[in-house]
Design an enzyme around this catalytic site. Sequence first.
Site, mmCIF file in Angstrom:
data_model
loop_
_atom_site.group_PDB
_atom_site.id
_atom_site.type_symbol
_atom_site.label_atom_id
_atom_site.label_comp_id
_atom_site.label_asym_id
_atom_site.label_seq_id
_atom_site.Cartn_x
_atom_site.Cartn_y
_atom_site.Cartn_z
ATOM 1 N N HIS A 116 3.858 11.092 5.812
ATOM 2 C CA HIS A 116 3.071 10.763 7.278
ATOM 3 C C HIS A 116 4.356 10.474 8.220
ATOM 4 C CE1 HIS A 116 -1.126 10.797 5.386
ATOM 5 N NE2 HIS A 116 -0.523 11.998 5.202
ATOM 6 N N THR A 127 -5.813 7.319 7.767
ATOM 7 C CA THR A 127 -6.303 7.556 6.484
ATOM 8 C C THR A 127 -6.579 6.111 5.738
ATOM 9 O OG1 THR A 127 -4.262 7.597 5.388
ATOM 10 C CG2 THR A 127 -5.301 9.659 6.293
ATOM 11 N N THR A 128 -6.157 5.082 6.296
ATOM 12 C CA THR A 128 -6.243 3.631 5.878
ATOM 13 C C THR A 128 -7.157 2.922 6.871
ATOM 14 O OG1 THR A 128 -4.347 2.964 6.749
ATOM 15 C CG2 THR A 128 -4.069 3.783 4.655
ATOM 16 N N HIS A 149 5.819 6.989 6.083
ATOM 17 C CA HIS A 149 5.380 6.456 4.958
ATOM 18 C C HIS A 149 4.903 7.605 3.991
ATOM 19 C CE1 HIS A 149 1.650 6.319 7.350
ATOM 20 N NE2 HIS A 149 1.220 6.823 6.067
ATOM 21 N N HIS A 155 0.962 -1.093 0.150
ATOM 22 C CA HIS A 155 -0.040 -0.087 0.006
ATOM 23 C C HIS A 155 0.995 1.279 -0.105
ATOM 24 C CE1 HIS A 155 -3.451 -2.252 0.355
ATOM 25 N NE2 HIS A 155 -3.182 -2.821 1.741
ATOM 26 N N HIS A 189 2.350 8.807 0.454
ATOM 27 C CA HIS A 189 1.253 8.902 -0.226
ATOM 28 C C HIS A 189 1.174 9.634 -1.602
ATOM 29 C CE1 HIS A 189 -1.442 6.815 2.661
ATOM 30 N NE2 HIS A 189 -0.662 7.532 3.522
#
Length: 252
Positions: free
Chosen positions: A137, A203-204, A118, A92, A120
């Site tokens: 993040h 957010t996941t 991580h 992801h 995005h």
Amino acid sequence: MPRFPRTLPRLTAVLLLACTAFSAAAHGNHTHWGYTGHDSPESWGNLSEEFRLCSTGKNQSPVNITETVSGKLPAIKVNYKPSMVDVENNGHTIQVNYPEGGNTLTVNGRTYTLKQFHFHVPSENQIKGRTFPMEAHFVHLDENKQPLVLAVLYEAGKTNGRLSSIWNVMPMTAGKVKLNQPFDASTLLPKRLKYYRFAGSLTTPPCTEGVSWLVLKTYDHIDQAQAEKFTRAVGSENNRPVQPLNARVVIE
């Protein structure tokens, strides 16, 4: 400056929970979710009862920061140091894990330990409707396991050399590698740590609420080749759409 144009197909994201270190461990589920098709963010709340909050939550992230309230926000004190880390492709995102403690962030008298950071592509949070090419993040937990996420937005620009040690070794398929030298996460933060603050969520999936969000006002930069390599590694763009603010207030 606009986000980069899409140049890669949106492929189905693979199984493997853990865009945040604590979410998968805390919930122990293995429900498929992703960013495209039947597993896309619009469907997360229907994929599992444990993901229900993704649809029903009132304090969800990310958000579009438009109107704010002025406040005397406390300064952020970052105490990151060179540390041995793992660089993981979890299907992801590309995530940099900190197996040991020692990297902390203190704000408003509370100290949080950095667990991982991580990325995005493109950004998840927006500023006045503007989407950025990338967002980082930095995920922290305090002694009571309360989460705080420090977010950095990336504009389109020249190659970001401070990301090179991660980008050079990022797995292009699911898996992880150890960096062969210590990495200092503070090199990825701007000198000015002015920020927006709001209450939000992961957010996941499972979209757990009660997350403190600090979105930095100073932007970093990334070039198109770096963004494209990330998207190839993950298999699709990996941003959740912005969520309604509802009754929340963004403070700056």
